[in-house]
Motif scaffolding. Sequence first.
Motif, mmCIF file in Angstrom:
data_model
loop_
_atom_site.group_PDB
_atom_site.id
_atom_site.type_symbol
_atom_site.label_atom_id
_atom_site.label_comp_id
_atom_site.label_asym_id
_atom_site.label_seq_id
_atom_site.Cartn_x
_atom_site.Cartn_y
_atom_site.Cartn_z
ATOM 1 N N PRO A 124 20.343 -11.118 -13.634
ATOM 2 C CA PRO A 124 19.905 -10.052 -12.736
ATOM 3 C C PRO A 124 18.416 -9.782 -12.881
ATOM 4 O O PRO A 124 17.772 -10.237 -13.839
ATOM 5 C CB PRO A 124 20.716 -8.847 -13.227
ATOM 6 N N VAL A 125 17.869 -9.057 -11.939
ATOM 7 C CA VAL A 125 16.489 -8.598 -12.031
ATOM 8 C C VAL A 125 16.482 -7.073 -12.067
ATOM 9 O O VAL A 125 17.450 -6.418 -11.668
ATOM 10 C CB VAL A 125 15.625 -9.099 -10.852
ATOM 11 N N ILE A 126 15.385 -6.539 -12.589
ATOM 12 C CA ILE A 126 15.159 -5.099 -12.576
ATOM 13 C C ILE A 126 14.063 -4.829 -11.558
ATOM 14 O O ILE A 126 12.956 -5.355 -11.688
ATOM 15 C CB ILE A 126 14.733 -4.578 -13.953
ATOM 16 N N GLU A 127 14.379 -4.056 -10.547
ATOM 17 C CA GLU A 127 13.392 -3.697 -9.539
ATOM 18 C C GLU A 127 12.789 -2.348 -9.920
ATOM 19 O O GLU A 127 13.504 -1.365 -10.093
ATOM 20 C CB GLU A 127 14.039 -3.622 -8.167
ATOM 21 N N VAL A 128 11.467 -2.320 -10.047
ATOM 22 C CA VAL A 128 10.754 -1.094 -10.402
ATOM 23 C C VAL A 128 9.786 -0.759 -9.275
ATOM 24 O O VAL A 128 8.976 -1.595 -8.885
ATOM 25 C CB VAL A 128 9.968 -1.252 -11.729
ATOM 26 N N VAL A 129 9.888 0.435 -8.750
ATOM 27 C CA VAL A 129 8.964 0.901 -7.709
ATOM 28 C C VAL A 129 8.150 2.051 -8.297
ATOM 29 O O VAL A 129 8.708 3.080 -8.682
ATOM 30 C CB VAL A 129 9.706 1.358 -6.447
ATOM 31 N N ARG A 130 6.851 1.838 -8.397
ATOM 32 C CA ARG A 130 5.960 2.830 -9.002
ATOM 33 C C ARG A 130 4.981 3.378 -7.981
ATOM 34 O O ARG A 130 4.400 2.624 -7.205
ATOM 35 C CB ARG A 130 5.187 2.209 -10.163
ATOM 36 N N THR A 131 4.810 4.685 -7.996
ATOM 37 C CA THR A 131 3.798 5.344 -7.169
ATOM 38 C C THR A 131 2.769 5.984 -8.093
ATOM 39 O O THR A 131 3.129 6.675 -9.047
ATOM 40 C CB THR A 131 4.429 6.423 -6.278
ATOM 41 N N ALA A 132 1.496 5.714 -7.816
ATOM 42 C CA ALA A 132 0.399 6.304 -8.580
ATOM 43 C C ALA A 132 -0.238 7.404 -7.738
ATOM 44 O O ALA A 132 -0.575 7.181 -6.566
ATOM 45 C CB ALA A 132 -0.644 5.246 -8.932
ATOM 46 N N LEU A 133 -0.388 8.589 -8.345
ATOM 47 C CA LEU A 133 -0.942 9.736 -7.633
ATOM 48 C C LEU A 133 -2.134 10.301 -8.393
ATOM 49 O O LEU A 133 -2.183 10.253 -9.624
ATOM 50 C CB LEU A 133 0.111 10.835 -7.464
ATOM 51 N N THR A 134 -3.093 10.846 -7.641
ATOM 52 C CA THR A 134 -4.256 11.488 -8.257
ATOM 53 C C THR A 134 -3.872 12.885 -8.739
ATOM 54 O O THR A 134 -2.740 13.356 -8.525
ATOM 55 C CB THR A 134 -5.402 11.609 -7.249
ATOM 56 N N ALA A 135 -4.825 13.559 -9.371
ATOM 57 C CA ALA A 135 -4.588 14.925 -9.839
ATOM 58 C C ALA A 135 -4.292 15.868 -8.682
ATOM 59 O O ALA A 135 -3.682 16.927 -8.871
ATOM 60 C CB ALA A 135 -5.792 15.415 -10.631
ATOM 61 N N HIS A 136 -4.708 15.484 -7.468
ATOM 62 C CA HIS A 136 -4.453 16.296 -6.273
ATOM 63 C C HIS A 136 -3.210 15.808 -5.528
ATOM 64 O O HIS A 136 -3.011 16.155 -4.358
ATOM 65 C CB HIS A 136 -5.669 16.263 -5.350
ATOM 66 N N GLN A 137 -2.390 14.986 -6.195
ATOM 67 C CA GLN A 137 -1.135 14.485 -5.645
ATOM 68 C C GLN A 137 -1.327 13.570 -4.435
ATOM 69 O O GLN A 137 -0.438 13.448 -3.587
ATOM 70 C CB GLN A 137 -0.204 15.647 -5.277
ATOM 71 N N GLN A 138 -2.476 12.909 -4.382
ATOM 72 C CA GLN A 138 -2.686 11.898 -3.344
ATOM 73 C C GLN A 138 -2.172 10.558 -3.855
ATOM 74 O O GLN A 138 -2.577 10.092 -4.921
ATOM 75 C CB GLN A 138 -4.169 11.769 -2.993
#
Length: 254
Positions: A218-232
């Motif tokens: 199997p594979v592990i799917e990882v979805v990452r979101t990077a946000l600034t201090a202002h939540q952008q």
Amino acid sequence: MPTSEDETGPIYRVIADKLRKSIITGELVDGQRVPGENELMRRYGVARATARQALRTLIDEGIVTPVRGSGNFVRSFRPVRRHAPKRLSAELWGRGRPIWDADAGDRTVEVDNVSVREVRPPEHVARALDLPESATTVRRQRRYLVDNRPLQLATSYLPAELARGDGAVLTAVDTGPGGIYARLDELGSAPAHFTEELRVRMPGPHEAEALSLAPGTPVIEVVRTALTAHQQAVELNEMVLDGSAHVLAYDFDA
């Protein structure tokens, strides 16, 4: 030698257990050819179907991999311990170090199959990055190898407007020390918060080929979101990891 089913279990499983023990103890090492069907038939006095089933057991476990025309080979590998808080810490990339330093230590890490293009984002990417309908993204695709073994595919999407002017470095194949997070910091859009979602699934044909996965891995799917201090949101990264080669580590307060 096993010749019938008894309290030890089916014959093929007894043979598989013996081969597995040889791999665990180091008698058979990574990349070494495993005894084939004919040798197992002679050694244990079993039928070809039984020898084949014993080998198939180890192949399905991912510790033996078949190579067409050559035989079956040990696929023993020390898993990479992936600690998300450490690898994404600004103390790492902010000092010009790649985030893989937190995972691989002194092991050899390579990046290949790098592709950087400006594209219209898929709908879910545009939504995650909160982009207007006409906006485009910089898509960065690459593959990571540790000790010459492919372990991860990654596709990052960044708002194309960040790559204008001084941000053009985000479109380079090599973005320099600390990678894109260090460059985003220099542009005033430093990641300050990350979210990751994980799920385990079976790979598609392209993923299995690119990661040289044994059947049944199997594979592990990882979805990452990077946000600034202002939540952008400044990056959405979709990663596909070899599930047999990773340990995912987390620690947090109660």
